[in-house]
Design a protein around this motif. Sequence first.
Motif, short mmCIF file in Angstrom:
data_model
loop_
_atom_site.label_atom_id
_atom_site.label_comp_id
_atom_site.label_asym_id
_atom_site.label_seq_id
_atom_site.Cartn_x
_atom_site.Cartn_y
_atom_site.Cartn_z
N UNK A 1 132.90 44.14 77.92
CA UNK A 1 131.62 44.74 77.39
C UNK A 1 131.51 44.40 75.75
N UNK A 2 130.54 43.81 75.59
CA UNK A 2 129.79 43.53 74.09
C UNK A 2 129.39 44.78 73.45
N UNK A 3 129.47 44.47 71.89
CA UNK A 3 129.07 45.60 71.12
C UNK A 3 127.54 45.85 71.33
N UNK A 4 126.71 45.15 71.93
CA UNK A 4 125.42 45.58 72.10
C UNK A 4 125.35 46.37 73.63
N UNK A 5 126.33 46.23 74.34
CA UNK A 5 126.24 47.10 75.58
C UNK A 5 126.74 48.51 75.34
N UNK A 6 127.62 48.77 74.22
CA UNK A 6 127.85 50.05 74.03
C UNK A 6 127.26 50.68 73.14
N UNK A 7 126.51 51.91 73.27
CA UNK A 7 125.68 52.86 72.41
C UNK A 7 126.59 53.20 71.14
N UNK A 8 125.87 53.33 70.19
CA UNK A 8 126.42 53.84 68.91
C UNK A 8 126.51 55.12 69.08
N UNK A 9 127.35 55.60 68.01
CA UNK A 9 127.12 57.00 67.52
C UNK A 9 125.73 57.49 67.54
N UNK A 10 125.51 58.84 67.80
CA UNK A 10 124.13 59.25 67.80
C UNK A 10 123.76 59.17 66.09
N UNK A 11 122.52 58.95 65.72
CA UNK A 11 122.06 59.05 64.41
C UNK A 11 122.31 60.60 63.96
N UNK A 12 122.58 60.82 62.60
CA UNK A 12 122.63 62.30 62.04
C UNK A 12 121.07 62.81 62.14
N UNK A 13 120.92 63.88 62.85
CA UNK A 13 119.93 64.56 63.15
C UNK A 13 118.86 64.72 61.89
N UNK A 14 117.71 64.44 61.78
CA UNK A 14 116.82 64.80 60.80
C UNK A 14 115.96 66.04 61.06
N UNK A 15 116.11 67.08 60.60
CA UNK A 15 115.61 68.34 61.34
C UNK A 15 114.38 68.76 60.50
N UNK A 16 113.91 68.14 59.37
CA UNK A 16 112.82 68.30 58.35
C UNK A 16 111.48 68.31 59.03
N UNK A 17 110.76 69.39 58.85
CA UNK A 17 109.29 69.08 59.27
C UNK A 17 108.59 68.31 58.34
N UNK A 18 108.37 67.04 58.76
CA UNK A 18 107.97 66.29 57.76
C UNK A 18 106.06 66.12 57.49
N UNK A 19 105.66 67.38 58.08
CA UNK A 19 104.30 67.84 57.99
C UNK A 19 104.02 68.01 56.21
N UNK A 20 105.14 68.20 55.57
CA UNK A 20 104.95 68.51 53.98
C UNK A 20 104.31 67.43 53.40
N UNK A 21 104.40 66.35 54.03
CA UNK A 21 103.67 64.64 53.51
C UNK A 21 102.37 64.90 53.58
N UNK A 22 101.66 65.59 54.38
CA UNK A 22 100.29 65.62 54.65
C UNK A 22 99.49 65.88 53.53
N UNK A 23 99.88 67.00 52.66
CA UNK A 23 99.24 67.34 51.56
C UNK A 23 99.82 66.97 50.37
N UNK A 24 101.23 66.79 50.22
CA UNK A 24 101.98 66.72 49.31
C UNK A 24 102.86 65.27 48.81
N UNK A 25 102.37 64.55 49.84
CA UNK A 25 103.07 63.18 49.72
C UNK A 25 104.52 63.37 49.94
N UNK A 26 105.32 62.02 49.56
CA UNK A 26 106.58 62.23 49.85
C UNK A 26 107.35 61.48 48.73
N UNK A 27 108.31 62.30 47.91
CA UNK A 27 108.87 61.91 46.93
C UNK A 27 109.91 60.82 47.26
N UNK A 28 110.56 60.66 48.37
CA UNK A 28 111.51 60.00 48.86
C UNK A 28 111.12 58.26 48.84
N UNK A 29 109.89 58.12 49.50
CA UNK A 29 109.34 56.61 49.59
C UNK A 29 108.11 56.56 48.63
N UNK A 30 107.55 57.56 48.11
CA UNK A 30 106.28 57.32 47.20
C UNK A 30 105.02 57.54 47.96
#
Length: 176
Positions: A1-30
């Motif tokens: 079984x190759x590396x592409x066949x095996x599922x990687x570890x799940x990503x760290x969950x991002x639990x933020x409610x990203x709707x804050x960017x609708x009015x205030x923008x995003x300081x992380x990406x600009x």
Amino acid sequence: MGAMDTAPEPATPDTRDWTFVLDGGCPECGYAPHDPATTGARLRAGVPRWQAVLRRPDVAERPAPTVWSTLEYACHSRDLIAVLGQRGRAMITEDTPVFADYDGEAEAIRRRFWAADPAEVARQIAARTDETVEIVEGVEDWERDGLRSDGRRFTIAQLCRYLLHDVEHHLHDVAG
């Protein structure tokens, strides 16, 4: 079984409610809230950027075990472009549709983002962008609304801001 066949570890969950960017923008990406009428042009401007990062030789390598690779971020952005375009179409044609939650990590696992063909993902991003831009460019009333599953109301204008931020933020994540 190759590396592409095996599922990687799940990503760290991002639990933020990203709707804050609708009015205030995003300081992380600009990201700053934009005129929704410019969404189509800005989404199209992202296509060659995704195509460039998807040609990198390390496109499928994760920078850390629980952080998505460039390929996984691209697949996620491709899917959000499609899903949010479909939601925009529903908001144009239906009165206040209700939308189920979208679980990006579940989709990443279900659709095996880590094993996707980067060239095919680049083509899909271009196609999904064209489809969504066609919808967005047909909007006559930016205040048509929909509801999240939690009951929060949002407009097509807000949906465009949310989508554009997501795409531009993930391009920032992969430095594209």
